[in-house]
Design a protein around this motif. Structure first.
Motif, mmCIF file in Angstrom:
data_model
loop_
_atom_site.group_PDB
_atom_site.id
_atom_site.type_symbol
_atom_site.label_atom_id
_atom_site.label_comp_id
_atom_site.label_asym_id
_atom_site.label_seq_id
_atom_site.Cartn_x
_atom_site.Cartn_y
_atom_site.Cartn_z
ATOM 1 N N THR A 46 5.379 -7.194 -5.431
ATOM 2 C CA THR A 46 3.934 -7.112 -5.201
ATOM 3 C C THR A 46 3.313 -5.878 -5.863
ATOM 4 O O THR A 46 2.204 -5.944 -6.397
ATOM 5 C CB THR A 46 3.618 -7.095 -3.698
ATOM 6 N N HIS A 47 4.011 -4.756 -5.836
ATOM 7 C CA HIS A 47 3.457 -3.548 -6.444
ATOM 8 C C HIS A 47 3.332 -3.711 -7.956
ATOM 9 O O HIS A 47 2.297 -3.342 -8.553
ATOM 10 C CB HIS A 47 4.318 -2.327 -6.121
ATOM 11 N N GLU A 48 4.342 -4.260 -8.586
ATOM 12 C CA GLU A 48 4.307 -4.472 -10.034
ATOM 13 C C GLU A 48 3.176 -5.426 -10.412
ATOM 14 O O GLU A 48 2.450 -5.197 -11.405
ATOM 15 C CB GLU A 48 5.639 -5.027 -10.533
ATOM 16 N N GLN A 49 2.998 -6.477 -9.621
ATOM 17 C CA GLN A 49 1.935 -7.439 -9.918
ATOM 18 C C GLN A 49 0.552 -6.834 -9.655
ATOM 19 O O GLN A 49 -0.403 -7.116 -10.384
ATOM 20 C CB GLN A 49 2.126 -8.705 -9.094
ATOM 21 N N ALA A 50 0.452 -6.003 -8.622
ATOM 22 C CA ALA A 50 -0.821 -5.328 -8.361
ATOM 23 C C ALA A 50 -1.160 -4.369 -9.500
ATOM 24 O O ALA A 50 -2.319 -4.278 -9.924
ATOM 25 C CB ALA A 50 -0.751 -4.575 -7.035
ATOM 26 N N LEU A 51 -0.150 -3.660 -10.012
ATOM 27 C CA LEU A 51 -0.362 -2.774 -11.156
ATOM 28 C C LEU A 51 -0.857 -3.556 -12.366
ATOM 29 O O LEU A 51 -1.767 -3.111 -13.083
ATOM 30 C CB LEU A 51 0.943 -2.059 -11.521
ATOM 31 N N ALA A 52 -0.272 -4.729 -12.594
ATOM 32 C CA ALA A 52 -0.681 -5.545 -13.733
ATOM 33 C C ALA A 52 -2.122 -6.017 -13.589
ATOM 34 O O ALA A 52 -2.881 -6.034 -14.563
ATOM 35 C CB ALA A 52 0.256 -6.744 -13.872
ATOM 36 N N LEU A 53 -2.512 -6.377 -12.366
ATOM 37 C CA LEU A 53 -3.900 -6.800 -12.125
ATOM 38 C C LEU A 53 -4.867 -5.644 -12.339
ATOM 39 O O LEU A 53 -5.955 -5.821 -12.900
ATOM 40 C CB LEU A 53 -4.052 -7.337 -10.694
ATOM 41 N N GLN A 86 -7.068 2.111 -10.743
ATOM 42 C CA GLN A 86 -6.259 2.429 -9.581
ATOM 43 C C GLN A 86 -5.889 1.143 -8.837
ATOM 44 O O GLN A 86 -6.678 0.205 -8.782
ATOM 45 C CB GLN A 86 -7.051 3.312 -8.614
ATOM 46 N N VAL A 87 -4.708 1.139 -8.269
ATOM 47 C CA VAL A 87 -4.306 0.010 -7.441
ATOM 48 C C VAL A 87 -4.918 0.177 -6.056
ATOM 49 O O VAL A 87 -4.816 1.244 -5.447
ATOM 50 C CB VAL A 87 -2.778 -0.088 -7.321
ATOM 51 N N THR A 88 -5.572 -0.860 -5.563
ATOM 52 C CA THR A 88 -6.171 -0.848 -4.233
ATOM 53 C C THR A 88 -5.583 -1.989 -3.414
ATOM 54 O O THR A 88 -4.875 -2.864 -3.937
ATOM 55 C CB THR A 88 -7.698 -1.020 -4.314
ATOM 56 N N ARG A 89 -5.914 -2.007 -2.139
ATOM 57 C CA ARG A 89 -5.448 -3.107 -1.285
ATOM 58 C C ARG A 89 -5.992 -4.444 -1.762
ATOM 59 O O ARG A 89 -5.367 -5.490 -1.557
ATOM 60 C CB ARG A 89 -5.838 -2.845 0.166
ATOM 61 N N ALA A 90 -7.153 -4.424 -2.406
ATOM 62 C CA ALA A 90 -7.720 -5.665 -2.922
ATOM 63 C C ALA A 90 -6.816 -6.287 -3.991
ATOM 64 O O ALA A 90 -6.695 -7.515 -4.085
ATOM 65 C CB ALA A 90 -9.108 -5.420 -3.499
ATOM 66 N N HIS A 91 -6.168 -5.444 -4.795
ATOM 67 C CA HIS A 91 -5.239 -5.969 -5.794
ATOM 68 C C HIS A 91 -4.033 -6.619 -5.116
ATOM 69 O O HIS A 91 -3.568 -7.687 -5.541
ATOM 70 C CB HIS A 91 -4.787 -4.852 -6.738
ATOM 71 N N PHE A 92 -3.529 -5.981 -4.056
ATOM 72 C CA PHE A 92 -2.431 -6.589 -3.309
ATOM 73 C C PHE A 92 -2.878 -7.916 -2.686
ATOM 74 O O PHE A 92 -2.105 -8.885 -2.652
ATOM 75 C CB PHE A 92 -1.936 -5.642 -2.212
ATOM 76 N N ALA A 93 -4.104 -7.966 -2.193
ATOM 77 C CA ALA A 93 -4.613 -9.200 -1.588
ATOM 78 C C ALA A 93 -4.644 -10.327 -2.609
ATOM 79 O O ALA A 93 -4.264 -11.471 -2.304
ATOM 80 C CB ALA A 93 -6.004 -8.970 -0.999
ATOM 81 N N ARG A 94 -5.060 -10.021 -3.826
ATOM 82 C CA ARG A 94 -5.097 -11.045 -4.869
ATOM 83 C C ARG A 94 -3.687 -11.535 -5.205
ATOM 84 O O ARG A 94 -3.469 -12.727 -5.441
ATOM 85 C CB ARG A 94 -5.791 -10.485 -6.110
#
Length: 279
Positions: free
Chosen positions: A119-126, A131-139
């Motif tokens: 999830t962290h790697e995918q949030a970074l890619a998004l 900056q990575v936010t909780r919204a990126h993790f939600a997506r």
């Protein structure tokens, strides 16, 4: 003049590039737009360049939204008309960004242990360069089928007491207000009705914010009952605060749009009335 003094781009958790954001604001009839990405000023210069290149009839207010801690609540403070080169403000934002990176790593670890992959790697890619936010993790979790909507993900996984929740360690309100003032800006209490607190605690929050030197509070938003708008306007007046308005736009939704339904109660003084040269 149509003011929208709270918006986000891909430099934090918005979905639009700064060029797309300013173009959309102009298309929606906004005259004055504040770009207020979370704990970063990185989008201001590109947004100003886009307005110039596209020859848009739009004035950009340099801004930022700073996350703070107050008792057990995460409180957001918007800085408007800030000097993007100010050393004190940029030092604070650098500290906030480091805290975001550390929190994102911990969220990723918790979600991985819960059975979600990378999830962290995918949030970074998004996030790309943002900056990575909780919204990126939600997506990411929506894409993995954890819930149908981002709101569903937050409710089930990313809110307090749930699998992917990691407590924040943001600065306090006074630190954020002082840094905004150091940069020549106005400190605005963001979306005060969204913090899920009783009216007693809301009055306490607004009183302390004002006592720390806060300048204004958001009174008008796009999706809001008229009675709430009037109540917030009353609280602003009682505490000697100016009033602001903003969509808190992240991406187009049927009920949230740039410039939509933004107006102040008649007895409220707009935060822009104190600007040295109004657009």
């Amino acid at each position: 003049m149509k003011y929208d003094l709270h918006s986000h781009s891909q430099f934090s958790d918005g979905k639009l590039s700064v060029a797309e954001l300013v173009q959309r604001a102009a298309d929606k009839g906004v005259d004055v737009l504040a770009l207020t990405d979370h704990d970063t000023l990185a989008g201001i210069a590109p947004a100003q360049a886009a307005i110039s290149e596209l020859n848009l009839p739009l004035t950009l207010v340099p801004g930022v939204e700073i996350s703070t801690r107050w008792h057990s609540f995460e409180i957001h403070i918007v800085g408007l008309q800030v000097d993007t080169e100010n050393e004190e403000l940029n030092e604070l934002l650098g500290q906030q960004q480091q805290k975001r990176r550390e929190r994102a790593l911990k969220i990723g670890e918790r979600l991985d242990k819960a059975g979600f992959e990378n999830t962290h790697e995918q949030a970074l890619a998004l996030a790309e360069k943002a900056q990575v936010t909780r919204a990126h993790f939600a997506r990411v979790l929506v894409a993995q089928g954890a819930a149908k909507t981002m709101q569903g993900v937050f409710k089930k996984y990313l809110s307090r007491g749930n699998t992917g929740y990691v407590p924040s360690t943001w600065c306090n309100m006074g630190t954020a207000i002082d840094a905004i003032h150091s940069a020549g800006g106005q400190a605005v209490l963001a979306h005060p009705a969204r913090y899920k607190m009783s009216n007693k605690w809301l009055r306490k929050l607004i009183g302390e914010f004002s006592g720390l030197g806060g300048d204004a509070m958001e009174v008008a938003q796009t999706q809001q009952a008229p009675c709430e708008r009037q109540f917030l306007g009353q609280l602003a007046r009682e505490n000697g605060l100016l009033c602001s308005q903003g969509s808190d736009f992240h991406f187009p939704l049927p009920y949230i749009e740039l410039g939509k339904n933004l107006y102040l109660p008649k007895d409220c003084d707009g935060v822009w009335q104190r600007w040295q040269s109004q657009p």
